[in-house]
Design a protein around this motif. Structure first.
Motif, PDB file in Angstrom:
ATOM      1  N   GLN A   1       0.734  -1.328  -0.052  1.00 28.68           N
ATOM      2  CA  GLN A   1      -0.037   0.350   0.072  1.00 28.68           C
ATOM      3  C   GLN A   1       0.907   1.304   0.087  1.00 28.68           C
ATOM      4  OE1 GLN A   1      -3.106  -0.598  -0.999  1.00 28.68           O
ATOM      5  NE2 GLN A   1      -4.025   0.034   0.853  1.00 28.68           N
ATOM      6  N   PHE A   2       1.725   1.237  -0.993  1.00 28.88           N
ATOM      7  CA  PHE A   2       2.913   2.415  -0.917  1.00 28.88           C
ATOM      8  C   PHE A   2       3.229   2.693  -2.217  1.00 28.88           C
ATOM      9  CE2 PHE A   2       6.694   4.682   0.162  1.00 28.88           C
ATOM     10  CZ  PHE A   2       6.306   5.276   1.539  1.00 28.88           C
ATOM     11  N   TRP A   3       3.613   4.149  -2.576  1.00 35.03           N
ATOM     12  CA  TRP A   3       4.100   4.402  -3.598  1.00 35.03           C
ATOM     13  C   TRP A   3       5.289   5.236  -3.822  1.00 35.03           C
ATOM     14  CZ3 TRP A   3       4.495   9.689  -4.790  1.00 35.03           C
ATOM     15  CH2 TRP A   3       3.924  10.567  -4.009  1.00 35.03           C
ATOM     16  N   HIS A   4       6.103   5.269  -4.729  1.00 35.36           N
ATOM     17  CA  HIS A   4       7.268   6.076  -4.710  1.00 35.36           C
ATOM     18  C   HIS A   4       8.020   6.235  -6.289  1.00 35.36           C
ATOM     19  CE1 HIS A   4      11.220   7.255  -3.384  1.00 35.36           C
ATOM     20  NE2 HIS A   4      11.650   6.817  -4.385  1.00 35.36           N
ATOM     21  N   CYS A   5       8.343   7.509  -6.216  1.00 38.52           N
ATOM     22  CA  CYS A   5       8.878   7.905  -7.803  1.00 38.52           C
ATOM     23  C   CYS A   5      10.452   8.073  -7.516  1.00 38.52           C
ATOM     24  CB  CYS A   5       8.061   9.144  -8.185  1.00 38.52           C
ATOM     25  SG  CYS A   5       9.056   9.562  -9.571  1.00 38.52           S
ATOM     26  N   PHE A   6      10.976   7.120  -8.347  1.00 40.20           N
ATOM     27  CA  PHE A   6      12.398   6.686  -8.226  1.00 40.20           C
ATOM     28  C   PHE A   6      13.073   8.237  -9.173  1.00 40.20           C
ATOM     29  CE2 PHE A   6      11.266   2.538  -7.389  1.00 40.20           C
ATOM     30  CZ  PHE A   6      12.342   2.413  -6.399  1.00 40.20           C
ATOM     31  N   GLY A   7      12.095   8.991  -9.761  1.00 43.41           N
ATOM     32  CA  GLY A   7      12.558  10.330 -10.494  1.00 43.41           C
ATOM     33  C   GLY A   7      12.724  11.470  -9.634  1.00 43.41           C
ATOM     34  N   CYS A   8      11.722  11.794  -8.818  1.00 43.62           N
ATOM     35  CA  CYS A   8      11.486  12.924  -8.164  1.00 43.62           C
ATOM     36  C   CYS A   8      11.777  12.616  -6.667  1.00 43.62           C
ATOM     37  CB  CYS A   8      10.357  13.702  -8.329  1.00 43.62           C
ATOM     38  SG  CYS A   8       8.826  13.011  -8.114  1.00 43.62           S
ATOM     39  N   GLY A   9      11.560  11.360  -6.014  1.00 46.23           N
ATOM     40  CA  GLY A   9      11.928  10.873  -4.806  1.00 46.23           C
ATOM     41  C   GLY A   9      10.541  11.126  -3.914  1.00 46.23           C
ATOM     42  N   GLU A  10       9.259  11.633  -4.667  1.00 42.84           N
ATOM     43  CA  GLU A  10       8.075  11.598  -3.687  1.00 42.84           C
ATOM     44  C   GLU A  10       7.926  10.130  -3.483  1.00 42.84           C
ATOM     45  OE1 GLU A  10       6.809  14.332  -2.377  1.00 42.84           O
ATOM     46  OE2 GLU A  10       7.806  15.949  -3.645  1.00 42.84           O
ATOM     47  N   GLY A  11       6.940  10.016  -2.349  1.00 48.66           N
ATOM     48  CA  GLY A  11       6.307   8.563  -2.196  1.00 48.66           C
ATOM     49  C   GLY A  11       5.472   8.908  -0.734  1.00 48.66           C
ATOM     50  N   GLY A  12       4.942   7.588  -0.685  1.00 41.96           N
ATOM     51  CA  GLY A  12       4.013   7.712   0.624  1.00 41.96           C
ATOM     52  C   GLY A  12       2.973   6.683   0.490  1.00 41.96           C
ATOM     53  N   ASP A  13       1.879   6.870   1.519  1.00 45.03           N
ATOM     54  CA  ASP A  13       0.529   5.827   1.186  1.00 45.03           C
ATOM     55  C   ASP A  13      -0.379   6.625   0.369  1.00 45.03           C
ATOM     56  OD1 ASP A  13      -0.251   7.939   2.678  1.00 45.03           O
ATOM     57  OD2 ASP A  13      -0.636   6.632   4.562  1.00 45.03           O
TER      58      ASP A  13
END
Length: 629
Positions: free
Chosen positions: A58-70
């Protein structure tokens, strides 16, 4: 006052709100292996997907901009909502009853009406307008729809409504539903003059919705001759929830078909969207009272999952008049926003999709889209058509003007192909077209007069040669397979040799990557690889671009959990060769399209046979790639 939401209820919201389901309302997600999903990040512009969602965690993350969370963090960021508002919204959607701690009144209090209130006001307004369409006062509105081939079912499908001619009918209704005048005004539904009044009066209305289906604005068309507002269309103004440069009408209905078919059709009006959908073109969308721009392209790319070469396509429809040609030039200027191929569909008699459906039926609309032509060819032909090509000076002028257009495109890898196309259109030598394109690029890059004066003068009698256009970046997504293959060639040459002996220079379209492969050949090929293979290649390279590419290829990790095993290597190589086959197929199709089957029967049949063989070869490569997974 009730206080903070209980932690156990927030946890239940997080558990029940499936993150992949929520994110899919905004981003097209595709399997990425290991149970993860991947798509284009909605928070920064990218051409290669780096936005990852893990449904299990239940998590997301962007390896491009570093944003992430639930899931809560995602909605807070993408919709600009507060924490409490997101929890309440998800709780309502997934049937979670929220309880609050007594005695704690610490709550987020954003300034102005909350987003949820503005969304709810639009929901109430849309229902009000839809009911009004059935009233006696809306006879003209229903006639307008009927004359354009839209019945009651069509109106319901698209949520069309009618705004009563009363000055404050909606305002009174919103007050009865508990909305303040501040909320109605902030939503753009009510305007303030000497007093508050309905912004839309006596007009036919189309609800403008987000991809999730929530109504955030309206497009209103004049239908009465005595309408005091001269503009034919009146749209919702910019509000906290409605930004016209970021909204596409019909996206809520089209997004799943866009993702499934990897095709988007951009039309010019609300009725054109309706006509396309009802005719069997469910991927149609339109801008809302503004030209198609970069922000629209970014929104569309997220749903196209626009990063895999040879798959996606964006089709623009324009009128055949001067305004349509101007719109095509604007679209051509933004063509490089897409990895997908861009096309244009223009009806010969200048009919838009709505009028075409009225006059010729649903099949004609589908045929219009099927007859699409490459956008660049349409634009260049429009430029060239202004000149008399039977005259030498006309051909020179045509090449010069079109060369300025070709040299202006951002993707410099396309310049050579466009120059060749231009030469064929005008009937001049390819080298003449290339020269004019280089000159146009040189003039565009020429320094200011002061800098030019300071530069050393050229040798008398010699014309300075303009600098060649720069090469595209090696990391562009369309070169991804070339890069991954060469990474294996440098790091695991024996595994590549076991997979195939059929790799050749034509498999590499970037000049630097092609040069790397040619260097491999000069160094004895994959069979000559030894423990110092990478160092030997680097030492034999004389071009600094090739040296830099080799160093990067030698250290970048292989994107496979199992490493460079034979199955992974074979899959990569076969996919690369499939792209080569697709390019050859595209070339043959292009020649076939320009060949008259009656006048050149033998040549046409020969090319058709070649195309059949290439298609079979491509399918074999696809099967081999799938079998190697």
């Amino acid at each position: 006052m009730a206080g903070r939401i209980r932690e156990e209820d927030i946890a239940e919201v997080r558990e029940k709100a499936k993150i992949d389901e929520v994110v899919s309302d905004y981003v097209t997600l595709r399997p990425a292996g290991g149970g993860s999903l991947k798509g284009l990040c909605p928070f920064h512009d990218e051409k290669s997907p780096s936005f990852n969602v893990n449904p299990q965690r239940q998590f997301w993350h962007c390896f491009g901009c570093g944003e992430g969370g639930d899931v809560i963090a995602f909605l807070m960021k993408i919709d600009g909502l507060g924490f409490t508002e997101v929890v309440e919204r998800l709780a309502d959607k997934y049937g979670v009853t929220l309880r609050r701690e007594e005695g704690d009144d610490h709550r987020e209090r954003p300034r102005g009406p909350q987003r949820a209130r503005l969304i709810e006001a639009h929901r109430v307004a849309q229902a009000f307008y839809a009911d009004a369409l059935a009233s006696p006062d809306a006879v003209v509105a229903r006639q307008f729809l009927g004359e354009r081939g839209f019945d009651q079912a069509s109106a319901e499908q698209f949520g069309i409504g009618f705004a009563p001619r009363d000055g404050d009918a909606l305002l009174r209704h919103l007050r009865q539903k508990g909305f303040t005048d501040e909320e109605s005004t902030a939503a753009g539904l009510v305007a303030i003059g000497r007093s508050a009044y309905d912004r839309f009066r006596g007009r036919l209305l189309w609800p403008i919705r987000e991809s999730s289906g929530e109504t955030i604005g309206f497009g209103a068309r004049r239908i009465f001759d005595d309408d005091r507002i001269e503009a034919k269309y009146l749209n919702t103004p910019e509000t906290p929830i409605y930004k016209k440069s970021q909204v596409l009408y019909g996206l809520d209905l089209a997004r799943r078909d866009i993702a499934r078919s990897m095709q988007a059709v951009v039309v010019e009006g609300y009725t054109d969207v309706m006509a396309c959908h009802l005719s069997g073109v469910p991927t149609a969308v339109a801008t809302c009272g503004t030209a198609f721009g970069d922000d629209h392209a970014r929104v569309l790319r997220r749903f196209l999952n626009d990063h895999e070469e040879f798959r996606g396509e964006v089709i623009f429809t324009f009128d055949g008049d001067a305004a349509g040609q101007k719109a095509a030039l604007r679209a051509f200027g933004g063509d490089q926003n897409f990895v997908a191929q861009t096309y244009v569909a223009v009806e010969p008699n200048g009919l838009d999709p709505c009028d075409l459906r009225i006059q010729q039926g649903d099949a004609a609309v589908r045929e219009l889209i099927a007859r699409r032509r490459p956008l660049y060819r349409f634009v260049l032909e429009n430029v060239v058509s202004k000149y008399d090509l039977d005259r030498a000076d006309g051909r020179v002028d045509a090449v010069r003007e079109a060369a300025r257009l070709v040299s202006s495109i951002r993707d410099k890898s396309k310049v050579e192909a466009f120059a060749r196309e231009l030469a064929g259109m005008v009937g001049v030598d390819v080298e003449q077209a290339r020269t004019e394109v280089r000159r146009a690029a040189g003039r565009a890059a020429r320094p200011a007069p002061q800098a030019a004066a300071a530069a050393s003068a050229p040798v008398a009698g010699q014309e300075p040669t303009p600098a060649a256009p720069p090469l595209p970046p090696l990391t562009e997504p369309r070169f991804a397979l070339e890069r991954e293959t060469l990474k294996l060639v440098v790091q695991e040459p024996a595994a590549v040799a076991r997979a195939t002996k059929d790799i050749g220079a034509n498999d590499f379209t970037h000049p630097t990557y092609r040069a790397v492969w040619e260097l491999v050949d000069r160094c004895g090929g994959l069979g000559a690889a030894d423990a110092g293979w990478a160092a030997r290649l680097t030492g034999a390279a004389s071009d600094q671009a090739v040296v830099g590419a080799l160093s990067a290829l030698a250290v970048e990790p292989v994107p496979s959990r199992k490493g460079a095993d034979d199955a992974f290597v074979a899959n990569t190589v076969y996919r690369l060769q499939e792209l080569t086959a697709q390019r050859r197929i595209a070339d043959v199709k292009s020649r076939l399209q320009r060949t008259n089957p009656v006048e050149h029967t033998v040549e046409y049949n020969r090319m058709f046979g070649e195309l059949t063989a290439l298609e079979q070869h491509r399918r074999q490569l696809r099967d081999l790639a799938l079998g190697a997974q």
